[in-house]
Write a protein that holds these residues in place. Structure first.
Motif, PDB file in Angstrom:
ATOM      1  N   ALA A 249      43.590  48.008  32.413  1.00 11.65           N
ATOM      2  CA  ALA A 249      43.043  47.836  31.117  1.00 11.65           C
ATOM      3  C   ALA A 249      42.112  46.331  31.439  1.00 11.65           C
ATOM      4  O   ALA A 249      41.047  46.631  30.539  1.00 11.65           O
ATOM      5  CB  ALA A 249      44.140  47.482  30.252  1.00 11.65           C
ATOM      6  N   LEU A 250      42.509  45.591  32.213  1.00 11.17           N
ATOM      7  CA  LEU A 250      41.647  44.506  32.249  1.00 11.17           C
ATOM      8  C   LEU A 250      40.327  44.966  33.050  1.00 11.17           C
ATOM      9  O   LEU A 250      39.131  44.623  32.456  1.00 11.17           O
ATOM     10  CB  LEU A 250      42.191  43.474  33.308  1.00 11.17           C
ATOM     11  CG  LEU A 250      41.233  42.243  33.589  1.00 11.17           C
ATOM     12  CD1 LEU A 250      41.165  41.218  32.536  1.00 11.17           C
ATOM     13  CD2 LEU A 250      41.863  41.458  34.891  1.00 11.17           C
ATOM     14  N   VAL A 251      40.068  45.730  34.117  1.00  9.65           N
ATOM     15  CA  VAL A 251      38.975  46.391  34.757  1.00  9.65           C
ATOM     16  C   VAL A 251      38.164  47.130  33.495  1.00  9.65           C
ATOM     17  O   VAL A 251      37.154  46.736  33.509  1.00  9.65           O
ATOM     18  CB  VAL A 251      39.630  47.329  35.698  1.00  9.65           C
ATOM     19  CG1 VAL A 251      38.333  48.195  36.176  1.00  9.65           C
ATOM     20  CG2 VAL A 251      40.309  46.707  36.911  1.00  9.65           C
ATOM     21  N   PRO A 259      34.834  40.616  42.886  1.00  2.00           N
ATOM     22  CA  PRO A 259      35.530  39.297  42.339  1.00  2.00           C
ATOM     23  C   PRO A 259      34.284  38.692  41.556  1.00  2.00           C
ATOM     24  O   PRO A 259      33.310  38.726  41.352  1.00  2.00           O
ATOM     25  CB  PRO A 259      35.269  38.567  43.653  1.00  2.00           C
ATOM     26  CG  PRO A 259      35.768  39.746  44.793  1.00  2.00           C
ATOM     27  CD  PRO A 259      34.771  40.870  44.267  1.00  2.00           C
ATOM     28  N   LEU A 260      35.029  37.610  40.742  1.00  2.00           N
ATOM     29  CA  LEU A 260      34.038  36.918  40.065  1.00  2.00           C
ATOM     30  C   LEU A 260      33.153  36.116  40.713  1.00  2.00           C
ATOM     31  O   LEU A 260      33.264  35.856  42.028  1.00  2.00           O
ATOM     32  CB  LEU A 260      35.046  35.647  39.157  1.00  2.00           C
ATOM     33  CG  LEU A 260      34.210  34.922  38.112  1.00  2.00           C
ATOM     34  CD1 LEU A 260      33.853  35.686  37.057  1.00  2.00           C
ATOM     35  CD2 LEU A 260      35.260  33.769  37.639  1.00  2.00           C
ATOM     36  N   PHE A 261      31.807  36.196  40.287  1.00  2.00           N
ATOM     37  CA  PHE A 261      30.663  35.269  40.865  1.00  2.00           C
ATOM     38  C   PHE A 261      30.175  36.260  41.681  1.00  2.00           C
ATOM     39  O   PHE A 261      28.976  35.631  42.504  1.00  2.00           O
ATOM     40  CB  PHE A 261      31.048  34.011  41.469  1.00  2.00           C
ATOM     41  CG  PHE A 261      31.709  32.967  40.526  1.00  2.00           C
ATOM     42  CD1 PHE A 261      30.795  32.549  39.217  1.00  2.00           C
ATOM     43  CD2 PHE A 261      33.024  32.678  40.858  1.00  2.00           C
ATOM     44  CE1 PHE A 261      31.857  31.534  38.479  1.00  2.00           C
ATOM     45  CE2 PHE A 261      33.596  31.755  40.010  1.00  2.00           C
ATOM     46  CZ  PHE A 261      33.090  31.337  38.936  1.00  2.00           C
ATOM     47  N   TRP A 291      45.313  38.051  39.868  1.00  2.00           N
ATOM     48  CA  TRP A 291      46.610  38.667  40.557  1.00  2.00           C
ATOM     49  C   TRP A 291      46.324  40.322  40.377  1.00  2.00           C
ATOM     50  O   TRP A 291      46.793  40.892  41.385  1.00  2.00           O
ATOM     51  CB  TRP A 291      47.733  38.145  39.851  1.00  2.00           C
ATOM     52  CG  TRP A 291      49.099  38.534  40.185  1.00  2.00           C
ATOM     53  CD1 TRP A 291      49.816  38.233  41.066  1.00  2.00           C
ATOM     54  CD2 TRP A 291      49.622  40.066  39.970  1.00  2.00           C
ATOM     55  NE1 TRP A 291      50.965  38.812  41.526  1.00  2.00           N
ATOM     56  CE2 TRP A 291      50.879  40.125  40.609  1.00  2.00           C
ATOM     57  CE3 TRP A 291      49.571  40.644  39.100  1.00  2.00           C
ATOM     58  CZ2 TRP A 291      51.917  41.079  40.546  1.00  2.00           C
ATOM     59  CZ3 TRP A 291      50.424  42.018  38.962  1.00  2.00           C
ATOM     60  CH2 TRP A 291      51.257  42.070  39.736  1.00  2.00           C
ATOM     61  N   TYR A 292      45.978  40.777  39.456  1.00  2.00           N
ATOM     62  CA  TYR A 292      46.067  42.189  39.252  1.00  2.00           C
ATOM     63  C   TYR A 292      45.130  42.814  40.401  1.00  2.00           C
ATOM     64  O   TYR A 292      45.336  43.783  40.914  1.00  2.00           O
ATOM     65  CB  TYR A 292      45.461  42.495  37.762  1.00  2.00           C
ATOM     66  CG  TYR A 292      46.164  42.066  36.562  1.00  2.00           C
ATOM     67  CD1 TYR A 292      47.433  42.776  36.671  1.00  2.00           C
ATOM     68  CD2 TYR A 292      45.830  41.392  35.629  1.00  2.00           C
ATOM     69  CE1 TYR A 292      48.334  42.597  35.372  1.00  2.00           C
ATOM     70  CE2 TYR A 292      46.700  41.004  34.508  1.00  2.00           C
ATOM     71  CZ  TYR A 292      48.015  41.632  34.628  1.00  2.00           C
ATOM     72  OH  TYR A 292      48.717  41.397  33.559  1.00  2.00           O
ATOM     73  N   GLU A 293      43.888  42.082  40.859  1.00  2.41           N
ATOM     74  CA  GLU A 293      43.094  42.611  41.809  1.00  2.41           C
ATOM     75  C   GLU A 293      43.684  42.593  43.012  1.00  2.41           C
ATOM     76  O   GLU A 293      43.686  43.387  43.973  1.00  2.41           O
ATOM     77  CB  GLU A 293      41.812  41.866  41.775  1.00  2.41           C
ATOM     78  CG  GLU A 293      40.871  42.036  40.618  1.00  2.41           C
ATOM     79  CD  GLU A 293      39.805  41.114  40.458  1.00  2.41           C
ATOM     80  OE1 GLU A 293      38.586  41.438  40.592  1.00  2.41           O
ATOM     81  OE2 GLU A 293      40.095  39.797  40.113  1.00  2.41           O
TER      82      GLU A 293
END
Length: 444
Positions: A249-251, A259-261, A291-293
């Protein structure tokens, strides 16, 4: 300083000097983080996830005043009217810019005045008599608190837009290049988890207790950007099969692809790091993943995240003696040859670095570089007692927070050891977090 093992007593004179050094080191870092940008950048909120830098600065001083000047020394409050402004539980980060905060000059002056008085208290306070003063605990707690906020402020610097404000040399390349095994076997059996004797251990690290851990294999080094990129290129963000329902759901809701950035440009992956745009280095541990990643990557790789107990056994257990050490390399404090800590660098070192810091079993970079997500929820140890206040640990226990271990390049040495526990929401990506994977094993 080399701290004591579980069966020896700390030296008061050494602890007092250690406390003074830890306080001064933390303040030097706070000064750097709050003097490298102009006033408007100190009062701005660079992300709703973070406080304005000037809030952290005054909060550091206020906590030091409350615990060292009031609780330890019994002195009258200097600025009681500002206590509510800097109560982290009374005002969420998103609301703090609207508060009547101390201006940068006033915040600096307040923090400096508190520090001067606190150093006097340090010299005159016996390191016994109360739980706060025993072995200088309160002073160690405050030094750790300031370093934790320094890491928080460094995260804010990573989130801020604009030109670079911080510089640091890069870590040395691995020489010779690491060619060891990709994983090691940690033998099954009991080990001592947590600590009772570490003088400045926080309440969630206590008490020491026996923990039985079956045999398992764990990655020799953290998962790298290059390995994580293989997950991405294999459609890792496109298939729900690797993700928990909450992670998937987050994805989908946020359109996550990396990853971020990170961003894709002209056929290559770039990242933004403290205002600098650079090609993603394949040999560095991946950082800024939730954590999900981490969990999805581990599933994709046919592995899993290590439990918190597994991680600590890999980091502390010496099979030759059967003893749990303070750090993977032994009981001595970290040095630049053993671990990437303290903001000496503004990035992780290449995977396989710091052979002087490896564990007896041959696991590397368990301390420093990146926080490592574990599979475990943040829960109390058997016999846990909240001290000196419930809001440090107890209110966060439960399934909402996942445990991270090992510290990052942004962690001060005073706030990092083999028993130190960090925790955060599994959605968090702005923190300096990566991971390593594990799998079940069999004893030979």
């Amino acid at each position: 300083m080399t701290a004591q093992s579980e069966d020896t007593a700390p030296d008061p004179a050494a602890l007092r000097e250690r406390a003074r050094t830890a306080l001064l080191t933390a303040r030097d870092r706070t000064t750097l983080l709050t003097s490298c940008v102009e006033g408007p950048e100190l009062t701005a909120q660079h992300s709703p996830l973070m406080s304005p830098l000037v809030w952290d600065l005054a909060h550091i001083g206020n906590q030091e005043e409350q615990w060292l000047l009031r609780a330890v020394a019994g002195r009258e409050a200097m600025r009681p009217e500002i206590d509510p402004l800097y109560d982290a539980f009374e005002h969420p980060r998103s609301e703090r810019p609207k508060l009547p905060l101390l201006a940068p000059k006033e915040a600096r002056g307040y923090a400096a005045e508190v520090r001067g008085r606190a150093l006097d208290v340090l010299e005159s306070t016996p390191f016994h008599g109360t739980r706060l003063t025993e072995a200088g605990f309160a002073f160690g707690m405050i030094a750790q608190h300031e370093q934790q906020h320094d890491e928080t402020m460094l995260i804010t610097h990573q989130l801020r837009a604009g030109a670079p404000a911080l510089t640091a040399p890069d870590p040395d390349p691995v020489s010779p290049a690491f060619r060891g095994p990709s994983e090691v076997l940690v033998p099954g059996g009991p080990f001592t988890m947590g600590t009772t004797a570490e003088p400045w251990a926080l309440d969630n690290e206590r008490p020491a207790h026996a923990r039985l851990v079956p045999p398992f294999h764990i990655d020799t080094a953290p998962v790298t950007n290059g390995a994580y990129l293989a997950f991405m290129e294999d459609g890792g963000y496109d298939s729900s099969r690797w993700w928990t329902p909450e992670g998937w759901a987050l994805v989908r809701e946020n359109g996550l692809r990396s990853p971020l950035f990170w961003r894709r440009e002209d056929g290559q992956w770039l990242r933004r790091r403290f205002g600098v745009t650079e090609v993603v280095p394949p040999d560095e541990p991946v950082v800024h993943v939730s954590w999900y990643e981490a969990d999805a990557y581990a599933r994709w790789a046919g592995r899993r995240l290590p439990s918190e107990a597994e991680w600590e056994k890999a980091a502390r257990f010496d099979p030759a003696s059967g003893r749990s050490m303070r750090f993977p390399w032994g009981d001595a404090d970290p040095t630049p040859e053993r671990a990437n800590l303290g903001q000496r660098h503004l990035r992780p070192a290449p995977a396989g670095s710091y052979p002087a810091g490896e564990s007896p079993l041959g696991v590397r970079q368990l301390i420093g570089d990146v926080w490592e997500w574990t599979s475990s929820d943040f829960l109390p140890y058997p016999g846990f007692v909240a001290f000196p206040y419930r809001e440090y640990s107890e209110v966060f226990f439960g399934p909402d927070h996942k445990v991270l271990r090992g510290g990052s390049f942004a962690v001060g040495t005073v706030a990092c050891r083999g028993t130190f526990r960090n925790w955060d929401y599994p959605v968090r990506r702005q923190i300096f977090a990566g991971f390593r994977t594990a799998r079940d094993g069999e004893d030979a």
